[in-house]
Design an enzyme around this catalytic site. Structure first.
Site, PDB file in Angstrom:
ATOM      1  N   SER A  18      27.644  57.625 -32.039  1.00 50.28           N
ATOM      2  CA  SER A  18      27.397  58.834 -32.843  1.00 50.28           C
ATOM      3  C   SER A  18      28.704  59.436 -33.355  1.00 50.28           C
ATOM      4  O   SER A  18      28.837  59.729 -34.553  1.00 50.28           O
ATOM      5  CB  SER A  18      26.573  59.866 -32.065  1.00 50.28           C
ATOM      6  OG  SER A  18      27.117  60.095 -30.790  1.00 50.28           O
ATOM      7  N   HIS A  30      21.831  53.891 -27.380  1.00 48.98           N
ATOM      8  CA  HIS A  30      22.683  55.103 -27.322  1.00 48.98           C
ATOM      9  C   HIS A  30      21.789  56.278 -26.893  1.00 48.98           C
ATOM     10  O   HIS A  30      21.135  56.215 -25.855  1.00 48.98           O
ATOM     11  CB  HIS A  30      23.357  55.273 -28.690  1.00 48.98           C
ATOM     12  CG  HIS A  30      24.418  56.326 -28.766  1.00 48.98           C
ATOM     13  ND1 HIS A  30      25.085  56.805 -27.667  1.00 48.98           N
ATOM     14  CD2 HIS A  30      24.942  57.011 -29.835  1.00 48.98           C
ATOM     15  CE1 HIS A  30      25.964  57.727 -28.050  1.00 48.98           C
ATOM     16  NE2 HIS A  30      25.894  57.871 -29.366  1.00 48.98           N
ATOM     17  N   HIS A  69      26.986  50.963 -19.105  1.00 51.93           N
ATOM     18  CA  HIS A  69      27.741  51.739 -20.094  1.00 51.93           C
ATOM     19  C   HIS A  69      28.822  50.851 -20.702  1.00 51.93           C
ATOM     20  O   HIS A  69      29.325  49.944 -20.039  1.00 51.93           O
ATOM     21  CB  HIS A  69      28.387  52.978 -19.462  1.00 51.93           C
ATOM     22  CG  HIS A  69      28.761  54.007 -20.475  1.00 51.93           C
ATOM     23  ND1 HIS A  69      29.968  53.996 -21.129  1.00 51.93           N
ATOM     24  CD2 HIS A  69      28.075  55.054 -20.973  1.00 51.93           C
ATOM     25  CE1 HIS A  69      29.998  55.016 -21.978  1.00 51.93           C
ATOM     26  NE2 HIS A  69      28.868  55.665 -21.912  1.00 51.93           N
ATOM     27  N   ARG A  83      28.183  62.966 -15.770  1.00 57.64           N
ATOM     28  CA  ARG A  83      27.108  63.762 -16.393  1.00 57.64           C
ATOM     29  C   ARG A  83      25.805  63.533 -15.626  1.00 57.64           C
ATOM     30  O   ARG A  83      24.967  64.426 -15.509  1.00 57.64           O
ATOM     31  CB  ARG A  83      26.938  63.358 -17.874  1.00 57.64           C
ATOM     32  CG  ARG A  83      28.197  63.568 -18.711  1.00 57.64           C
ATOM     33  CD  ARG A  83      28.066  62.977 -20.109  1.00 57.64           C
ATOM     34  NE  ARG A  83      27.843  61.539 -20.082  1.00 57.64           N
ATOM     35  CZ  ARG A  83      27.644  60.786 -21.155  1.00 57.64           C
ATOM     36  NH1 ARG A  83      27.648  61.347 -22.365  1.00 57.64           N
ATOM     37  NH2 ARG A  83      27.450  59.485 -21.052  1.00 57.64           N
ATOM     38  N   ASP A 111      21.663  59.474 -19.396  1.00 58.84           N
ATOM     39  CA  ASP A 111      20.268  59.459 -19.837  1.00 58.84           C
ATOM     40  C   ASP A 111      19.287  59.135 -18.725  1.00 58.84           C
ATOM     41  O   ASP A 111      18.080  59.353 -18.880  1.00 58.84           O
ATOM     42  CB  ASP A 111      20.110  58.445 -20.988  1.00 58.84           C
ATOM     43  CG  ASP A 111      20.992  58.800 -22.173  1.00 58.84           C
ATOM     44  OD1 ASP A 111      21.008  59.978 -22.545  1.00 58.84           O
ATOM     45  OD2 ASP A 111      21.683  57.911 -22.693  1.00 58.84           O
TER      46      ASP A 111
END
Ligand code: HAX
Length: 436
Positions: free
Chosen positions: A242, A272, A319, A328, A375
């Site tokens: 992004s 993504h 990743h 995160r 995610d």
């Protein structure tokens, strides 16, 4: 205009510019890394060829925003009250300027954003022209693209703006866009799942909490989670799909709206940002497969192997850069445990995946990182508060990522960054280079 934000940038930009110019002029030949045949064929993984000062991603430690880890940012940034999550707008100030804002500076930025939050009617009309079952990311990208009509940079450029001043209307566009994104995203949410109808912003709520309010989830705990969510998803250095896409588009001097929309289209891919939607869907089918309960470790293992044997990826794990559990992810896991959410079956299943999937992926032997990324956890926390519409999750991510992207674009414009135009070669040239 948030005067302290703008004046802080105006103060800092000349020295930043001088540094970058000296580097380019006097040290331009210094070798950073190598472009190999392997890198050309595997998505340039690890190739050091981009510059991004807003954040840096260490494979083991994870992200640092202008030098601050996620726990450090959460502790140091201004908060609405003790015990609550920090304002994501404070993190945006940090990304933009490199300085931790004071409470007064965040208050000023919040007020500035509130004053810019009116979305033109034609944006809602453009959304209304789309079928309500259009994927929310398509709606989101459409709304951002059409708002390019508002671009102050595009107008100033057409009127002959000089290069040294590009960053100023770019910052204006960034402020306008960030102010309006929660309004647009909440409109999409209500239109897609709640029969439509706009909920006006509450002037007593901050930017992050207002997003939750405008979605129609009036719950102080969800508002707090929203602040955390919007803070941790902002920025992940320059090379992710992004941010990099937006950077390329912006390097052609496309305005902030066009550049961010391009990045949002990249975020909408399942490898993504869309992985957050895919994770919840995978988890839901896993649970349904075993009768709707929290699956046992053995059941998770069996289901994960079925996925891998079907040559599909397990969403939320692995990743391109990280080689450790994503901080995160850890922030969300710790949040869920601290708030006593762990008993909820979906949250409990996410925690069970954490115990099982890395072992399966290690045994499978392909993924370079078997660990969960951001995610893998985010959807479960949404479900906990009743936001069960997985197709919307990447829009939540997009609202946050737009802050990272816009801070990178403002920086690019301030530095006078070049048009991005790397060189491609043919497969025949690769073979020749390899001596084949
Ligand atoms: N499940 C199954 N296989 C996986 C895997 C996973 N979770 N992660 C990696 N692999 C596979 C790759 O598909 C690749 O297989 P091939 O050789 O057949 O192509 C192999 O392992 C090596 O891949 P890698 O070098 O470890 O990973 P990449 O840098 O190529 O890709 C991805 C990184 C994130 C795309 C990858 O790990 C993946 O597909 N994960 C699942 C999707 C996901 O969670 N995406 C979100 C990532 C974080 C993010 O951007 N959030 O927005």
């Amino acid at each position: 205009m948030s005067t302290s934000l703008k004046s802080r940038l105006a103060e800092k930009i000349p020295a930043w510019r001088a540094d970058v110019r000296t580097l380019a002029k006097e040290h331009g030949d210094v070798v950073l890394g190598e472009a190999t045949v392997g890198k050309a064929l595997t998505g340039m993984r690890g190739l050091k060829a981009l510059v991004c000062d807003t954040s840096y991603l260490d494979p083991m430690e994870g992200i640092r925003f202008r030098g601050y880890t996620i726990p450090e940012s959460r502790a140091a940034l201004p908060k609405p009250a003790a015990g609550l999550e920090a304002y994501p707008t404070g993190l945006w100030f940090l990304l933009l300027t490199g300085d931790l804002p004071t409470e007064a500076e965040v208050a000023e930025l919040e007020a500035d954003l509130a004053s810019r939050a009116t979305v033109p009617d034609y944006v809602f009309a453009a959304l209304d022209a789309l079928p309500t079952d259009t994927h929310p990311m398509v709606q989101f990208s459409t709304a951002i693209t059409v708002m390019s009509n508002e671009s102050k940079f595009a107008k100033a450029y057409a009127e002959g703006l000089g290069k040294g001043d590009y960053w100023q209307p770019t910052l204006e566009d960034a402020l306008d866009l960030i102010a309006r994104l929660p309004v647009v995203a909440a409109y999409i949410y209500r239109r897609a799942y709640k029969g439509g109808g706009r909920i006006e912003a509450d002037p007593n709520k901050d930017w992050g909490a207002n997003f939750a309010h405008m979605m129609g989830v009036d719950n102080a705990q969800y508002e707090d989670l929203m602040r955390l969510y919007l803070l941790i998803h902002t920025d992940h250095e320059g090379g992710n799909v992004s941010a990099h896409t937006s950077h390329v588009v912006s390097s052609a001097l496309s305005d902030v709206y066009l550049s961010v929309a391009a990045g949002i289209n990249g975020l909408a891919g399942p490898l993504h940002g869309l992985a957050n939607q895919e994770c919840l869907k995978w988890l839901n089918t896993l649970m349904a497969h075993f009768g709707g309960n929290v699956p046992t470790e053995e059941q998770v293992r069996e289901y994960a192997w079925d996925t891998l044997n079907a040559r599909r990826v397990i969403p939320g794990f692995g990743h391109a850069v990280l080689r450790n559990t994503d901080p995160r992810y850890i922030a969300q896991r710790e949040y869920s445990l601290a708030k006593g959410m762990g008993e909820h079956p979906v949250v409990a299943t996410v925690h069970r995946l954490f115990d099982v999937i890395p072992g399966v992926l290690k045994e499978h032997g392909k993924a370079k990182s078997p660990w969960p990324n951001v995610d893998a956890h985010s959807g479960a926390l949404q479900v906990y508060y009743g936001v069960t519409e997985a197709d919307f999750y990447t829009v939540l991510f997009g609202v946050s990522r737009a802050m990272g992207i816009t801070s990178q674009i403002v920086w690019d414009r301030a530095m006078g960054s070049s048009l991005e135009r790397p060189k491609s070669v043919t497969v025949a040239m690769l073979k020749e280079a390899a001596g084949i």
